[in-house]
Design a protein around this motif. Structure first.
Motif, PDB file in Angstrom:
ATOM      1  N   HIS A 160      -9.898   9.053   5.425  1.00 44.88           N
ATOM      2  CA  HIS A 160     -10.520   8.886   4.112  1.00 44.88           C
ATOM      3  C   HIS A 160     -11.020  10.220   3.559  1.00 44.88           C
ATOM      4  CE1 HIS A 160     -11.414   4.269   4.082  1.00 44.88           C
ATOM      5  NE2 HIS A 160     -10.133   4.557   4.195  1.00 44.88           N
ATOM      6  N   LEU A 161     -11.711  10.988   4.388  1.00 46.38           N
ATOM      7  CA  LEU A 161     -12.255  12.264   3.932  1.00 46.38           C
ATOM      8  C   LEU A 161     -11.142  13.252   3.597  1.00 46.38           C
ATOM      9  CD1 LEU A 161     -15.234  12.680   6.428  1.00 46.38           C
ATOM     10  CD2 LEU A 161     -15.346  12.052   4.016  1.00 46.38           C
ATOM     11  N   SER A 162     -10.062  13.242   4.362  1.00 45.86           N
ATOM     12  CA  SER A 162      -8.935  14.130   4.060  1.00 45.86           C
ATOM     13  C   SER A 162      -8.310  13.794   2.716  1.00 45.86           C
ATOM     14  CB  SER A 162      -7.884  14.038   5.170  1.00 45.86           C
ATOM     15  OG  SER A 162      -8.430  14.389   6.427  1.00 45.86           O
ATOM     16  N   LEU A 163      -8.228  12.517   2.391  1.00 46.54           N
ATOM     17  CA  LEU A 163      -7.675  12.117   1.102  1.00 46.54           C
ATOM     18  C   LEU A 163      -8.648  12.394  -0.044  1.00 46.54           C
ATOM     19  CD1 LEU A 163      -5.353  10.769  -0.423  1.00 46.54           C
ATOM     20  CD2 LEU A 163      -6.416   8.559   0.016  1.00 46.54           C
TER      21      LEU A 163
ATOM     22  N   SER B 162      -1.650   9.054 -10.643  1.00 50.07           N
ATOM     23  CA  SER B 162      -1.693   7.799 -11.389  1.00 50.07           C
ATOM     24  C   SER B 162      -3.117   7.263 -11.369  1.00 50.07           C
ATOM     25  CB  SER B 162      -0.723   6.771 -10.791  1.00 50.07           C
ATOM     26  OG  SER B 162      -1.102   6.441  -9.467  1.00 50.07           O
ATOM     27  N   PRO B 163      -3.448   6.347 -12.283  1.00 48.84           N
ATOM     28  CA  PRO B 163      -4.783   5.735 -12.246  1.00 48.84           C
ATOM     29  C   PRO B 163      -5.065   4.983 -10.952  1.00 48.84           C
ATOM     30  CG  PRO B 163      -3.732   5.363 -14.383  1.00 48.84           C
ATOM     31  CD  PRO B 163      -2.695   5.950 -13.495  1.00 48.84           C
ATOM     32  N   THR B 164      -4.020   4.458 -10.310  1.00 44.96           N
ATOM     33  CA  THR B 164      -4.223   3.749  -9.041  1.00 44.96           C
ATOM     34  C   THR B 164      -4.717   4.692  -7.952  1.00 44.96           C
ATOM     35  OG1 THR B 164      -2.449   2.224  -9.649  1.00 44.96           O
ATOM     36  CG2 THR B 164      -3.120   2.250  -7.354  1.00 44.96           C
ATOM     37  N   GLN B 165      -4.102   5.868  -7.844  1.00 43.89           N
ATOM     38  CA  GLN B 165      -4.550   6.849  -6.858  1.00 43.89           C
ATOM     39  C   GLN B 165      -5.954   7.355  -7.167  1.00 43.89           C
ATOM     40  OE1 GLN B 165      -1.656   9.969  -6.538  1.00 43.89           O
ATOM     41  NE2 GLN B 165       0.001   8.609  -5.899  1.00 43.89           N
ATOM     42  N   LEU B 166      -6.239   7.562  -8.455  1.00 42.82           N
ATOM     43  CA  LEU B 166      -7.575   8.003  -8.832  1.00 42.82           C
ATOM     44  C   LEU B 166      -8.627   6.953  -8.484  1.00 42.82           C
ATOM     45  CD1 LEU B 166      -9.243  10.204 -10.227  1.00 42.82           C
ATOM     46  CD2 LEU B 166      -8.838   9.033 -12.396  1.00 42.82           C
ATOM     47  N   MET B 167      -8.316   5.687  -8.748  1.00 40.16           N
ATOM     48  CA  MET B 167      -9.247   4.615  -8.412  1.00 40.16           C
ATOM     49  C   MET B 167      -9.418   4.494  -6.901  1.00 40.16           C
ATOM     50  SD  MET B 167     -11.074   2.423 -10.173  1.00 40.16           S
ATOM     51  CE  MET B 167     -10.175   2.166 -11.699  1.00 40.16           C
TER      52      MET B 167
ATOM     53  N   LEU C  11     -14.608   7.422  -1.983  1.00 43.81           N
ATOM     54  CA  LEU C  11     -15.791   8.282  -2.073  1.00 43.81           C
ATOM     55  C   LEU C  11     -17.067   7.450  -2.113  1.00 43.81           C
ATOM     56  CD1 LEU C  11     -17.042  11.065  -2.422  1.00 43.81           C
ATOM     57  CD2 LEU C  11     -16.667  10.862  -4.892  1.00 43.81           C
ATOM     58  N   VAL C  12     -17.081   6.397  -2.915  1.00 42.51           N
ATOM     59  CA  VAL C  12     -18.273   5.542  -2.992  1.00 42.51           C
ATOM     60  C   VAL C  12     -18.508   4.835  -1.659  1.00 42.51           C
ATOM     61  CG1 VAL C  12     -19.255   3.527  -4.144  1.00 42.51           C
ATOM     62  CG2 VAL C  12     -18.064   5.250  -5.477  1.00 42.51           C
ATOM     63  N   SER C  13     -17.430   4.416  -0.986  1.00 42.90           N
ATOM     64  CA  SER C  13     -17.572   3.761   0.311  1.00 42.90           C
ATOM     65  C   SER C  13     -18.174   4.706   1.344  1.00 42.90           C
ATOM     66  CB  SER C  13     -16.210   3.246   0.785  1.00 42.90           C
ATOM     67  OG  SER C  13     -16.292   2.679   2.071  1.00 42.90           O
TER      68      SER C  13
ATOM     69  N   SER D  33     -13.424  -1.421   3.407  1.00 43.03           N
ATOM     70  CA  SER D  33     -12.364  -1.860   2.498  1.00 43.03           C
ATOM     71  C   SER D  33     -12.848  -2.388   1.158  1.00 43.03           C
ATOM     72  CB  SER D  33     -11.535  -2.964   3.179  1.00 43.03           C
ATOM     73  OG  SER D  33     -12.353  -4.081   3.492  1.00 43.03           O
ATOM     74  N   LEU D  34     -14.131  -2.658   0.995  1.00 43.45           N
ATOM     75  CA  LEU D  34     -14.597  -3.219  -0.271  1.00 43.45           C
ATOM     76  C   LEU D  34     -14.525  -2.167  -1.374  1.00 43.45           C
ATOM     77  CD1 LEU D  34     -15.699  -5.953  -1.215  1.00 43.45           C
ATOM     78  CD2 LEU D  34     -17.987  -5.006  -1.029  1.00 43.45           C
ATOM     79  N   PRO D  35     -13.830  -2.432  -2.492  1.00 43.67           N
ATOM     80  CA  PRO D  35     -13.723  -1.451  -3.592  1.00 43.67           C
ATOM     81  C   PRO D  35     -14.995  -1.432  -4.435  1.00 43.67           C
ATOM     82  CG  PRO D  35     -12.465  -3.417  -4.132  1.00 43.67           C
ATOM     83  CD  PRO D  35     -13.006  -3.638  -2.747  1.00 43.67           C
ATOM     84  N   LEU D  36     -16.005  -0.737  -3.965  1.00 41.79           N
ATOM     85  CA  LEU D  36     -17.309  -0.755  -4.615  1.00 41.79           C
ATOM     86  C   LEU D  36     -17.273  -0.100  -5.993  1.00 41.79           C
ATOM     87  CD1 LEU D  36     -19.461   0.170  -1.494  1.00 41.79           C
ATOM     88  CD2 LEU D  36     -19.149  -2.087  -2.512  1.00 41.79           C
ATOM     89  N   TYR D  37     -16.531   0.986  -6.121  1.00 43.04           N
ATOM     90  CA  TYR D  37     -16.462   1.666  -7.429  1.00 43.04           C
ATOM     91  C   TYR D  37     -15.794   0.768  -8.469  1.00 43.04           C
ATOM     92  CZ  TYR D  37     -15.217   5.050 -11.020  1.00 43.04           C
ATOM     93  OH  TYR D  37     -15.059   5.707 -12.217  1.00 43.04           O
ATOM     94  N   SER D  38     -14.725   0.100  -8.086  1.00 38.96           N
ATOM     95  CA  SER D  38     -14.034  -0.793  -9.022  1.00 38.96           C
ATOM     96  C   SER D  38     -14.917  -1.970  -9.405  1.00 38.96           C
ATOM     97  CB  SER D  38     -12.724  -1.292  -8.398  1.00 38.96           C
ATOM     98  OG  SER D  38     -11.872  -0.219  -8.091  1.00 38.96           O
TER      99      SER D  38
END
Length: 581
Positions: free
Chosen positions: A256-259, A268-273, A279-281, A493-498
């Motif tokens: 996760h940190l490497s990405l 794409s917006p998917t990769q940005l999201m 990051l939020v996780s 795995s929870l998409p907190l930012y979304s």
């Protein structure tokens, strides 16, 4: 034919001028992006549109004129605006006007090139659709399976014909950079005409993000290189690393940190999201870990836990001894095979004695171990929970041993009985073909098989009872570890930012649009208001859910029951022969 004109609500009070936008011929729609005000020089307007086309790859053109009669009372202005179609030729030529002193609008679409053989130009009806330009620019259109329910009186629209509208506004962002404070030759009205939104903190963060990401990416690459050293591949280190939840969680967080700190820009917006969700996780995980760390190191709670750990272990061992003594008697009034019962009971009691000696031998070091384990919470709550799961596995290792001994003995008897049952029916298991074939046995083989079958049948209840008791204890431990892993996977795995974006700014995640009727009168153009339908929360979680660690098996209930019945071992980790999801 009815033409659709998408008009931004921010330009409803703008001064008179030219309508700048894009014509979508496949949908007979005009997407108006801005209004060019007087005074202007036509060649400068054309140069500005050429620059916008080159930067955004959008065919931006002058689509018509806009007349705001509440601010422009001169009657000659209307004639002047109608004459601009000779300079900026476009078919159809839109003429939008907001009438003075009323709430009514007038809309016309004139074709000049198609009326060369006629005395007067042909006109079409225009449907005026208002939209919020800022929300449409910042939103991202999705394709959900089911759109949310709309209110009574609203009309929904599918996302198929709206993709061009959303794409046109999103790609024309370069046009919205000009505001009223610019000293350019052309003055525009759009959603940012009052001033471009900016923040000093945001700009400083953008400037500092590049060097920080480069430094952290280099540091993470060194950590990855160190973890890939050949020293870690010496046996039994790979085996131990694959069984510990802590190692799996650290490896997962390292990815996760490497990405997150990768210097490559999201395509794409998917990769940005996905990056934002990671990051939020990570930030939430570290914040919860620091809270846990502060709680553990306040009021000497680590010492209290260390002092309570040994009595709890002694209490568990004492309860296990009482349980084994109950099994060695007549449990629930059942008559067991006394010889086998005594052998198994004493065998397990000896293991409990060894376990108690091991706990008391480690008791002076438990507080130091817990203190260092508490420091690992600064890496995140998930790391601390993974270490806690591994500690539970170590503290219940004697229960695991009891379960393995009972399961292996029970499995041996079950498979022996099934093999001897095939012998009575004249069958045997063909190992090469993996099937049951017919076979003829002589009298001695049948006699020995009958003796063995009788012995195994009479010894099976005693073995099955021990296996049942220790399997229940093992399932209890696995359930506790499963709840811990479930919490870890939820944080991972929870998409907190979304979800936060869906809660605070629902228009950013669009599932479609709905239209609300503003004006519908005979002889007047139909006026609609386009509103964005947000994505449902369940679809947001399904779409943007991050991949979990996946270090635990996912057995179906049928597979789990089959393994329990035949005495196959149930591991809390994934095996090589298991299918990967």
């Amino acid at each position: 034919m009815v033409l659709k004109a998408f008009f931004p609500t921010c330009c409803a009070s703008a001064d008179s001028g030219l309508l700048v936008g894009r014509w979508v011929p496949g949908q007979s729609s005009a997407v108006i992006l801005a209004v060019v005000h007087f005074p202007f020089i036509p060649i400068q307007v054309k140069e500005l549109l050429a620059q916008v086309q080159k930067a955004s790859q959008v065919q931006v053109a002058v689509l018509g004129t806009w007349c705001h009669r509440q601010q422009e009372p001169e009657e000659s202005l209307g004639n002047f605006l109608e004459g601009l179609c000779a300079i900026f030729s476009h078919d159809p030529w839109l003429q939008l006007c907001r009438e003075r002193g009323t709430r009514f609008w007038s809309c016309k679409a004139t074709y000049h090139q198609m009326s060369n053989t006629l005395d007067t130009p042909t006109e079409d009806q225009v449907m005026l659709i208002f939209y919020d330009q800022r929300k449409l620019l910042l939103s991202w259109l999705h394709q959900p399976p089911v759109l949310p329910d709309c209110q009574i009186g609203d009309t929904t629209a599918s996302t198929g014909g709206l993709a061009d509208i959303f794409d046109t506004v999103a790609r024309s962002e370069v046009l919205f950079r000009n505001d009223q404070f610019d000293e350019g030759p052309v003055r525009l009205s759009h959603w940012q005409s009052e001033g471009v939104e900016a923040s000093i903190l945001v700009e400083l963060a953008k400037r500092a993000s590049g060097p920080v990401c480069l430094l952290l990416a280099s540091l993470l690459s060194l950590i990855s290189a160190a973890s890939a050293c050949r020293l870690w591949k010496l046996w039994p280190l790979p085996f131990i690393r694959s069984k510990l939840s802590t190692c799996e969680q650290l490896r997962h967080r390292l990815k996760h940190l490497s990405l997150i700190f990768s210097t490559e820009k999201a395509q794409s917006p998917t990769q940005l999201m996905r990056k934002a969700n990671m990051l939020v996780s990570v930030l939430l995980d570290v914040a919860l870990g620091l809270l846990l760390l502060s709680w553990l190191h306040s009021n000497n709670r680590i010492g209290q836990l260390a002092n309570a750990l040994v009595p709890v272990a002694d209490r568990v061992a004492e309860e296990l001894q009482h349980l084994l003594q109950w099994l060695m008697g007549a449990p629930a009034g059942l008559k067991m095979n006394r010889a086998l019962d005594q052998v198994l009971g004493r065998f397990f009691l000896y293991h409990i004695h060894l376990w108690i000696s091991y706990i008391h031998l480690m008791s002076p070091f438990i507080e130091h171990i817990l203190w260092h384990v508490g420091l690992s919470a600064c890496l995140g709550l998930t790391v601390a929970l993974s270490i806690f799961s591994d500690i539970i596995a170590l503290l219940t290792f004697h229960i695991y041993c009891f379960y393995v001994y009972g399961a292996r003995l029970y499995c041996l008897k079950i498979y022996g009985l099934s093999s001897l049952w095939r012998l009575f029916r004249g069958k045997k298991w063909n190992v090469l073909r993996q099937r049951v074939d017919s076979c003829s046995y002589d009298l001695d083989q049948l006699f020995i098989g009958t003796l063995l079958f009788t012995i195994l049948v009479f010894l099976l209840p005693t073995t099955a009872l021990y296996y049942l008791v220790f399997t229940l204890l093992r399932l209890l431990v696995i359930t506790v570890q499963g709840l811990i892993h479930l919490l870890v996977d939820l944080i991972n795995s929870l998409p907190l930012y979304s979800l936060g974006l869906r809660l605070c700014r629902p228009y950013r995640l669009a599932a479609g649009v709905k239209f609300r009727v503003l004006e519908k009168e005979a002889g007047r153009p139909l006026r609609l208001l386009m509103q964005i339908n947000p994505l449902p929360y369940s679809y947001v979680v399904h779409t943007y859910r991050l991949p979990s660690c996946g270090c635990h098996p996912k057995h179906s209930w049928g597979t789990l029951c089959r393994k329990l019945f035949f005495g196959e071992l149930i591991y809390p980790w994934r095996q090589r022969e298991d299918k990967q999801d």
